[in-house]
Design an enzyme around this catalytic site. Structure first.
Site, short mmCIF file in Angstrom:
data_model
loop_
_atom_site.label_atom_id
_atom_site.label_comp_id
_atom_site.label_asym_id
_atom_site.label_seq_id
_atom_site.Cartn_x
_atom_site.Cartn_y
_atom_site.Cartn_z
N SER A 249 -14.89 4.85 11.10
CA SER A 249 -15.50 5.48 9.93
C SER A 249 -16.23 6.72 10.37
O SER A 249 -16.61 6.86 11.54
CB SER A 249 -16.50 4.55 9.22
OG SER A 249 -15.85 3.48 8.57
N SER A 287 -10.47 3.37 7.90
CA SER A 287 -11.63 4.22 8.16
C SER A 287 -12.39 4.50 6.87
O SER A 287 -11.80 4.83 5.85
CB SER A 287 -11.17 5.55 8.78
OG SER A 287 -12.26 6.26 9.33
N ASP A 289 -14.52 7.03 5.38
CA ASP A 289 -14.93 8.42 5.56
C ASP A 289 -15.54 8.93 4.27
O ASP A 289 -14.83 9.23 3.30
CB ASP A 289 -13.73 9.27 5.99
CG ASP A 289 -13.07 8.73 7.25
OD1 ASP A 289 -13.80 8.47 8.22
OD2 ASP A 289 -11.84 8.55 7.26
#
Length: 377
Positions: A249, A287, A289
């Site tokens: 992340s 992830s 983000d």
């Protein structure tokens, strides 16, 4: 029960031997815009950043980073804000109300995945404790996270409410500590030790002279590039499985003193993902983000209560946004790189060890590509 060693990092890089040289000290300059005096999120006037770093025994490697958009009562004087999801595999708290109302009313907290509830509770405590908030019965706490479970005993949930409150209390306007501190203590980036990184850009006066500051918590994967140089390929260190070796992340916080609405702040936030992409990040399936963007412009703060049903704000025209977009991209890219250059080797849970970016080797590659400024070559 663990006995924690608590390190409260109040933001002065001189207090941390881990941070000596940043990216530009090695002759690597990102972009064309000038940085602020600190090349930091705190170049945006009034912004404060504080860390609480938790390192203890063999397996506690975590912490908290607190970001205050201004020094006043943030609940009473909210800031225009937006949150953009680059990839939503994450546990960011407070998103829906920011999306709906276009403002943030608490400090912004970054920590690890399983301590989001503790951090949120701390923000509620912090907000309710302020004298002007004695009648408040709803608080939209904003907490971002990345998963530091490879190096840290994340299931132990070692971040407590007091650690979050300490990070807020000790936030400062000065230089921001980077690398293995705060929420970046146990993170990993491009298979190297990640962490906290920050950078800023100041627009030319002809374009308003506004400042854009970015702070990142890097914990993601991809194909690492440094100012266009293919470091991952040169060092033969890139993903082969495209599962855990790219997942992770990245939390990105973008603050500016430009007078902007939530709509144009979201447009800026989208550009931060372009800065991440320039480092080789791919926003993988696993992830989280996220980009949190806010305007600190005092004249555009949103009062909790008002005698009028109208709010009169000045706001930049759409046509004035492009320089801010560029500033966001450049500052995000450099903040990510600063996190890597500041981080150090770390050993943690179950003997897992993550090595820092091999800076000398990387600089040799940069020299090979003639990518260093002449005075540093």
């Amino acid at each position: 029960m663990y006995k924690l060693t608590l390190l409260i990092c109040i933001g002065m890089t001189t207090q941390l031997t881990a941070q000596t040289m940043r990216l530009r000290d090695h002759g690597i300059e990102i972009g064309v815009l000038k940085t602020g005096s600190l090349n930091s999120l705190t170049d945006v006037e009034g912004v404060k950043v504080g860390h609480t770093t938790l390192i203890s025994g063999d397996d506690v490697r975590t912490g908290v980073t607190a970001i205050l958009p201004h020094s006043g009562n943030i609940f009473q004087q909210k800031v225009p804000a937006a949150i953009y999801l680059g990839n939503g595999f994450g546990k960011l708290a407070g998103y829906s109300q920011v999306k709906e109302l276009g403002n943030i009313e608490t400090p912004i907290i970054l920590t690890n995945t399983l301590n989001v509830p503790a951090a949120s509770n701390a923000l509620i405590t912090y907000t309710l404790a302020q004298e002007d908030n004695k009648d408040v019965r709803s608080v939209n706490s904003v907490v971002g996270e990345t998963n530091d479970g490879w190096l840290n005993d994340i299931r132990g949930r070692h971040v407590k409410e007091s650690h979050v409150l300490d990070a807020i209390k000790n936030a400062t306007k000065g230089a921001v500590a980077e690398g293995n501190v705060g929420a970046g203590t146990g993170t990993i980036c491009f298979n190297y030790k990640g962490g906290i990184g920050t950078s800023s850009r100041v627009l030319p006066e002809a374009h308003g002279g506004y400042t854009v500051g970015v702070l990142v918590q890097t914990n993601f994967g991809g194909i690492f590039e440094l100012n266009g140089v293919p470091i991952a390929k040169e060092l033969d260190n890139y993903p082969r499985q495209y599962t855990y070796d790219v997942d992770g992340s990245c939390m990105i916080v973008v603050l500016t003193d430009a007078p902007l609405s939530a709509r144009n702040l979201e447009r800026m936030a989208k550009r931060a993902m372009m800065g991440l992409a320039k480092t080789g990040g791919i926003a993988s399936n696993g992830s989280g983000d996220y980009v949190i963007a806010a305007s600190t412009a005092a004249e555009n703060r949103i009062p909790y209560r008002s005698d009028s049903s109208l709010i009169a704000h000045k706001e930049l025209r759409n046509g004035a946004m492009s320089p801010l977009f560029l500033a966001t991209i450049e500052a995000t890219e450099e903040a990510i790189l600063n996190s890597l250059f500041a981080a150090k080797d770390m050993k943690g849970r179950d003997g897992h060890e993550v090595k820092a970016l091999p800076i000398d080797t990387v600089l040799a590659v940069m020299k090979k590509y003639k990518a260093l400024t002449p005075d540093k070559d």
